[in-house]
Design a protein around this motif. Structure first.
Motif, PDB file in Angstrom:
ATOM      1  N   ILE A 466       0.866  -1.177   0.000  1.00 57.31           N
ATOM      2  CA  ILE A 466       0.000   0.000   0.000  1.00 57.31           C
ATOM      3  C   ILE A 466       0.907   1.232   0.000  1.00 57.31           C
ATOM      4  O   ILE A 466       1.719   1.401   0.920  1.00 57.31           O
ATOM      5  CB  ILE A 466      -0.893  -0.007   1.259  1.00 57.31           C
ATOM      6  CG1 ILE A 466      -1.843  -1.211   1.201  1.00 57.31           C
ATOM      7  CG2 ILE A 466      -1.656   1.307   1.406  1.00 57.31           C
ATOM      8  CD1 ILE A 466      -2.402  -1.605   2.550  1.00 57.31           C
ATOM      9  N   THR A 467       0.807   2.041  -1.031  1.00 57.68           N
ATOM     10  CA  THR A 467       1.702   3.195  -1.128  1.00 57.68           C
ATOM     11  C   THR A 467       0.951   4.498  -0.853  1.00 57.68           C
ATOM     12  O   THR A 467      -0.105   4.759  -1.445  1.00 57.68           O
ATOM     13  CB  THR A 467       2.368   3.241  -2.514  1.00 57.68           C
ATOM     14  OG1 THR A 467       2.986   1.978  -2.728  1.00 57.68           O
ATOM     15  CG2 THR A 467       3.421   4.330  -2.576  1.00 57.68           C
ATOM     16  N   VAL A 468       1.541   5.255   0.073  1.00 56.87           N
ATOM     17  CA  VAL A 468       0.971   6.546   0.444  1.00 56.87           C
ATOM     18  C   VAL A 468       1.747   7.626  -0.320  1.00 56.87           C
ATOM     19  O   VAL A 468       2.977   7.683  -0.216  1.00 56.87           O
ATOM     20  CB  VAL A 468       1.130   6.772   1.971  1.00 56.87           C
ATOM     21  CG1 VAL A 468       0.636   8.154   2.377  1.00 56.87           C
ATOM     22  CG2 VAL A 468       0.404   5.674   2.748  1.00 56.87           C
ATOM     23  N   ASP A 469       1.035   8.455  -1.119  1.00 60.59           N
ATOM     24  CA  ASP A 469       1.741   9.492  -1.877  1.00 60.59           C
ATOM     25  C   ASP A 469       1.079  10.860  -1.629  1.00 60.59           C
ATOM     26  O   ASP A 469       0.204  10.972  -0.761  1.00 60.59           O
ATOM     27  CB  ASP A 469       1.792   9.122  -3.374  1.00 60.59           C
ATOM     28  CG  ASP A 469       0.408   8.872  -3.935  1.00 60.59           C
ATOM     29  OD1 ASP A 469      -0.578   9.345  -3.318  1.00 60.59           O
ATOM     30  OD2 ASP A 469       0.295   8.188  -4.975  1.00 60.59           O
ATOM     31  N   HIS A 470       1.461  11.869  -2.426  1.00 57.86           N
ATOM     32  CA  HIS A 470       0.949  13.214  -2.140  1.00 57.86           C
ATOM     33  C   HIS A 470      -0.548  13.321  -2.384  1.00 57.86           C
ATOM     34  O   HIS A 470      -1.248  14.095  -1.716  1.00 57.86           O
ATOM     35  CB  HIS A 470       1.743  14.251  -2.933  1.00 57.86           C
ATOM     36  CG  HIS A 470       3.151  14.362  -2.426  1.00 57.86           C
ATOM     37  ND1 HIS A 470       4.220  13.726  -3.032  1.00 57.86           N
ATOM     38  CD2 HIS A 470       3.648  14.978  -1.324  1.00 57.86           C
ATOM     39  CE1 HIS A 470       5.320  13.970  -2.333  1.00 57.86           C
ATOM     40  NE2 HIS A 470       4.997  14.727  -1.293  1.00 57.86           N
ATOM     41  N   GLN A 471      -1.034  12.515  -3.313  1.00 56.76           N
ATOM     42  CA  GLN A 471      -2.483  12.552  -3.575  1.00 56.76           C
ATOM     43  C   GLN A 471      -3.278  12.078  -2.346  1.00 56.76           C
ATOM     44  O   GLN A 471      -4.399  12.519  -2.097  1.00 56.76           O
ATOM     45  CB  GLN A 471      -2.808  11.666  -4.792  1.00 56.76           C
ATOM     46  CG  GLN A 471      -4.228  11.856  -5.305  1.00 56.76           C
ATOM     47  CD  GLN A 471      -4.553  10.921  -6.465  1.00 56.76           C
ATOM     48  OE1 GLN A 471      -3.667  10.568  -7.248  1.00 56.76           O
ATOM     49  NE2 GLN A 471      -5.799  10.515  -6.572  1.00 56.76           N
ATOM     50  N   THR A 472      -2.628  11.180  -1.559  1.00 57.34           N
ATOM     51  CA  THR A 472      -3.296  10.644  -0.361  1.00 57.34           C
ATOM     52  C   THR A 472      -3.696  11.783   0.579  1.00 57.34           C
ATOM     53  O   THR A 472      -4.766  11.770   1.183  1.00 57.34           O
ATOM     54  CB  THR A 472      -2.358   9.667   0.381  1.00 57.34           C
ATOM     55  OG1 THR A 472      -1.844   8.744  -0.566  1.00 57.34           O
ATOM     56  CG2 THR A 472      -3.088   8.922   1.482  1.00 57.34           C
ATOM     57  N   VAL A 473      -2.779  12.791   0.672  1.00 59.04           N
ATOM     58  CA  VAL A 473      -3.043  13.917   1.567  1.00 59.04           C
ATOM     59  C   VAL A 473      -4.303  14.659   1.106  1.00 59.04           C
ATOM     60  O   VAL A 473      -5.110  15.103   1.919  1.00 59.04           O
ATOM     61  CB  VAL A 473      -1.830  14.892   1.563  1.00 59.04           C
ATOM     62  CG1 VAL A 473      -2.029  16.022   2.557  1.00 59.04           C
ATOM     63  CG2 VAL A 473      -0.531  14.134   1.841  1.00 59.04           C
ATOM     64  N   GLU A 474      -4.457  14.736  -0.222  1.00 59.92           N
ATOM     65  CA  GLU A 474      -5.603  15.467  -0.790  1.00 59.92           C
ATOM     66  C   GLU A 474      -6.917  14.712  -0.624  1.00 59.92           C
ATOM     67  O   GLU A 474      -7.912  15.259  -0.179  1.00 59.92           O
ATOM     68  CB  GLU A 474      -5.416  15.676  -2.317  1.00 59.92           C
ATOM     69  CG  GLU A 474      -4.095  16.292  -2.732  1.00 59.92           C
ATOM     70  CD  GLU A 474      -3.976  17.711  -2.228  1.00 59.92           C
ATOM     71  OE1 GLU A 474      -4.965  18.433  -2.343  1.00 59.92           O
ATOM     72  OE2 GLU A 474      -2.902  18.083  -1.683  1.00 59.92           O
ATOM     73  N   ASP A 475      -6.889  13.376  -1.021  1.00 57.67           N
ATOM     74  CA  ASP A 475      -8.204  12.717  -1.164  1.00 57.67           C
ATOM     75  C   ASP A 475      -8.358  11.401  -0.406  1.00 57.67           C
ATOM     76  O   ASP A 475      -9.291  10.625  -0.681  1.00 57.67           O
ATOM     77  CB  ASP A 475      -8.513  12.504  -2.659  1.00 57.67           C
ATOM     78  CG  ASP A 475      -7.540  11.537  -3.317  1.00 57.67           C
ATOM     79  OD1 ASP A 475      -6.675  10.975  -2.592  1.00 57.67           O
ATOM     80  OD2 ASP A 475      -7.645  11.336  -4.539  1.00 57.67           O
ATOM     81  N   GLN A 476      -7.441  11.105   0.516  1.00 57.52           N
ATOM     82  CA  GLN A 476      -7.576   9.874   1.324  1.00 57.52           C
ATOM     83  C   GLN A 476      -7.616   8.609   0.477  1.00 57.52           C
ATOM     84  O   GLN A 476      -8.305   7.647   0.823  1.00 57.52           O
ATOM     85  CB  GLN A 476      -8.866   9.937   2.180  1.00 57.52           C
ATOM     86  CG  GLN A 476      -8.908  11.097   3.139  1.00 57.52           C
ATOM     87  CD  GLN A 476      -7.816  10.971   4.208  1.00 57.52           C
ATOM     88  OE1 GLN A 476      -7.793  10.017   4.975  1.00 57.52           O
ATOM     89  NE2 GLN A 476      -6.903  11.924   4.219  1.00 57.52           N
ATOM     90  N   THR A 477      -6.867   8.618  -0.646  1.00 49.46           N
ATOM     91  CA  THR A 477      -6.746   7.377  -1.429  1.00 49.46           C
ATOM     92  C   THR A 477      -5.279   6.954  -1.443  1.00 49.46           C
ATOM     93  O   THR A 477      -4.385   7.777  -1.225  1.00 49.46           O
ATOM     94  CB  THR A 477      -7.218   7.552  -2.892  1.00 49.46           C
ATOM     95  OG1 THR A 477      -6.348   8.479  -3.539  1.00 49.46           O
ATOM     96  CG2 THR A 477      -8.660   8.020  -2.973  1.00 49.46           C
ATOM     97  N   VAL A 478      -5.054   5.673  -1.694  1.00 48.09           N
ATOM     98  CA  VAL A 478      -3.688   5.128  -1.776  1.00 48.09           C
ATOM     99  C   VAL A 478      -3.630   4.207  -2.990  1.00 48.09           C
ATOM    100  O   VAL A 478      -4.676   3.833  -3.534  1.00 48.09           O
ATOM    101  CB  VAL A 478      -3.341   4.290  -0.521  1.00 48.09           C
ATOM    102  CG1 VAL A 478      -3.133   5.161   0.689  1.00 48.09           C
ATOM    103  CG2 VAL A 478      -4.417   3.238  -0.259  1.00 48.09           C
TER     104      VAL A 478
END
Ligand code: ATP
Length: 513
Positions: A466-478
């Motif tokens: 499961i990779t957490v990236d910058h988009q995760t901060v925006e929309d809670q997706t991984v």
């Protein structure tokens, strides 16, 4: 070097490098045929045990568990026949000074004949194509008939000689077949001798009062001596079973195949108590049921075969092995034995206590018959681990090592990886772990580029990254990456639990049985 040997070496070194199995007390150069399960190995082993326990105990209303002690009253082993008959025939080569099991030397020879027959069959299959009738070919092709007949003749003669304790004839057979020592190539053999496999130990402090004990060579006897205790306290009705997992010890003569043949190992056994005369029905049932359990893990039907015993142990009236295609060929993984009333009767005789069941439907007392299923946990581990270890060439020509363990057994179910070690990504990764770890074994990894982290998890057999990236901060997706397909999906953090659950739950895997 043969390819098979390479594969096996690779299995052993992968198990060590990735923290699955170490030689015991390695700082002292190890102890022959004794191994320790490391941080990942212990998880895989626990999951196999649990997979067995669930299928055998939890899913069967008429099977209950037991955890008997390793040390038992020594008369147990007199009654069971182990003191007098738990022997292997050993033979030494005088030139190499290597010790062998005489029966294994002969069985290996017979297996070579079997392999020759298989080669002929495969050649004919290619030659005749769709028109090939295997049964007819096996029955009529002169070479195949000869190989098979010779194989049978050898195994039958060995079974007869061992049954009659005619060790001179076992040696004569080795000489007639001109079997040479694999190490020295010589045929300079000693006589065949019997060797008892039980480890002895002592109970008590002072030398005069100490009692000679044995470390149990099988878990089964702990079940037999408790049969009536469990039946009465659990109000069990025949047919019913008692299941147990635990350590067993055998001073094996030849122990050279990693965790296949160990001196300290773990068994998963179930003894099923049935009405006398009905044992064959239950024996057939358990043969099929156990094969189905193995097949549910998806390692491939072609890797299993039944082998019906010609040489029956002193307690059995029918016996079969489920053999598995290990890196060194088909070998026993599990035994299914119809043990008659031999053990319970023997314990009655030696203890002077009745071990009988009152059958309310028949209105009579009897000593039940027993059908046993016995699988080695370590051999299961080796079967699963060796078959799952793959070298894959990818589309771009690069290779990856991947341990394609059945997801239900994988030590770690998911690794959570922040793309970079900053911008709040590690914190989110830790939050995800804090939630998932209530349900699954999950790992955190932030070291190296994400591609290398994927490879490391592939080699450990982790089904999901499961990779957490910058988009995760925006929309809670991984992104969630699947080990086997390497496919990546973008999913909501809130959905992770159910995605993982659907692939690793024992329920889903066992339902395939
Ligand atoms: P083998 O013929 O290979 O010595 P066995 O017929 O003596 O095996 P059983 O007494 O039927 O084996 O034991 C049941 C199971 O326990 C086997 O099918 C195997 O999986 C496991 N087992 C037996 N001996 C060992 C060992 N030395 N190391 C690891 N597992 C073992």
């Amino acid at each position: 070097m043969a390819k098979q040997e390479d594969i096996f070496k690779n299995v052993v070194s992968h198990a060590k490098e990735y923290g699955f199995i170490f030689p015991s007390s390695e700082v002292y150069d190890g102890l022959s045929a004794v191994y320790d399960y490391a941080q990942n190995g212990v998880e895989l082993k626990k999951n196999i045990r649990e997979y067995w326990w669930k299928a055998m105990v939890q899913m069967n209303d008429n099977i209950v568990g037991l955890d008997a002690a390793i040390l038992m009253h020594p008369t147990t082993w007199k009654a069971s026949g182990h003191v007098d008959a738990f022997n292997d025939p050993l033979i030494d080569n005088k030139d190499s000074k290597k010790r062998y099991r005489a029966d294994v030397l002969i069985e290996d020879y017979a297996e070579k004949l079997n392999q020759k027959a298989i080669k002929e069959i495969e050649k004919a299959r290619v030659r005749f194509g769709d028109a090939f009738n295997e049964a007819e070919f096996v029955a009529t092709n002169a070479r195949v008939v000869e190989y098979k007949a010779k194989e049978r003749e050898i195994l039958e003669r060995m079974a007869r000689s061992l049954g009659n304790d005619d060790l001179a004839d076992v040696k004569a057979l080795i000489e007639e077949l001109e079997i040479a020592c694999p190490e020295s190539g010589s045929r300079n053999w000693t006589e065949v001798k019997q060797f008892n496999l039980m480890f002895g130990t002592k109970l008590g402090a002072s030398a005069d009062s100490a009692m000679d004990l044995y470390l149990r060579p099988e878990t089964a006897q702990g079940i037999f001596v408790n049969f009536l205790n469990v039946q009465k306290s659990g109000r069990m009705k025949v047919p019913f079973g008692i299941a147990q997992t635990g350590k067993a010890f055998r001073n094996e003569i030849v122990a050279r195949q990693f965790i296949f043949r160990m001196r300290e190992f773990e068994q998963m056994e179930m003894q099923f108590f049935v009405r006398p005369g009905e044992e064959m029905k239950h024996y057939e049932f358990w043969k099929e049921a156990r094969l189905k359990w193995h097949l549910s893990l998806g390692l491939g039907r072609e890797n299993y075969r039944f082998h019906d015993h010609e040489k029956l142990a002193h307690y059995a009236n029918a016996a079969a092995d489920i053999e598995f295609n290990f890196p060194f060929g088909f070998k026993e993984l599990e035994g299914i034995h119809s043990r008659t009333d031999f053990d319970l009767k023997a314990h009655e005789q030696y203890s002077g206590r009745k071990l009988q069941y009152f059958d309310p439907e028949l209105n009579e007392n009897y000593v039940p018959y027993v059908v046993e299923t016995s699988v080695g946990l370590d051999r299961m581990f080796l079967a699963v681990f060796a078959t799952s270890l793959k070298e894959e060439t990818l589309e771009d020509g690069s290779t990856r090592t991947v341990l394609k363990l059945p997801a239900v057994l994988a030590p770690t179910k998911a690794a959570v990886l922040p793309l970079v070690k900053k911008d709040g990504l590690p914190e989110i990764a830790h939050q995800i772990i804090a939630d998932l770890k209530w349900d699954f074994n999950v790992a955190y990894d932030e070291k190296d580029a994400v591609g290398r982290r994927y490879r490391r998890q592939d080699a450990l057999g982790t089904p999901f990254c499961i990779t957490v990236d910058h988009q995760t901060v925006e929309d809670q997706t991984v992104t969630i990456r699947h080990r086997d397909t390497m496919k990546q999906d973008r999913v909501k953090i809130a959905d992770l639990k159910s995605i993982i659950e659907s692939e690793v739950s024992m329920r889903n895997w066992l339902m395939k049985m």
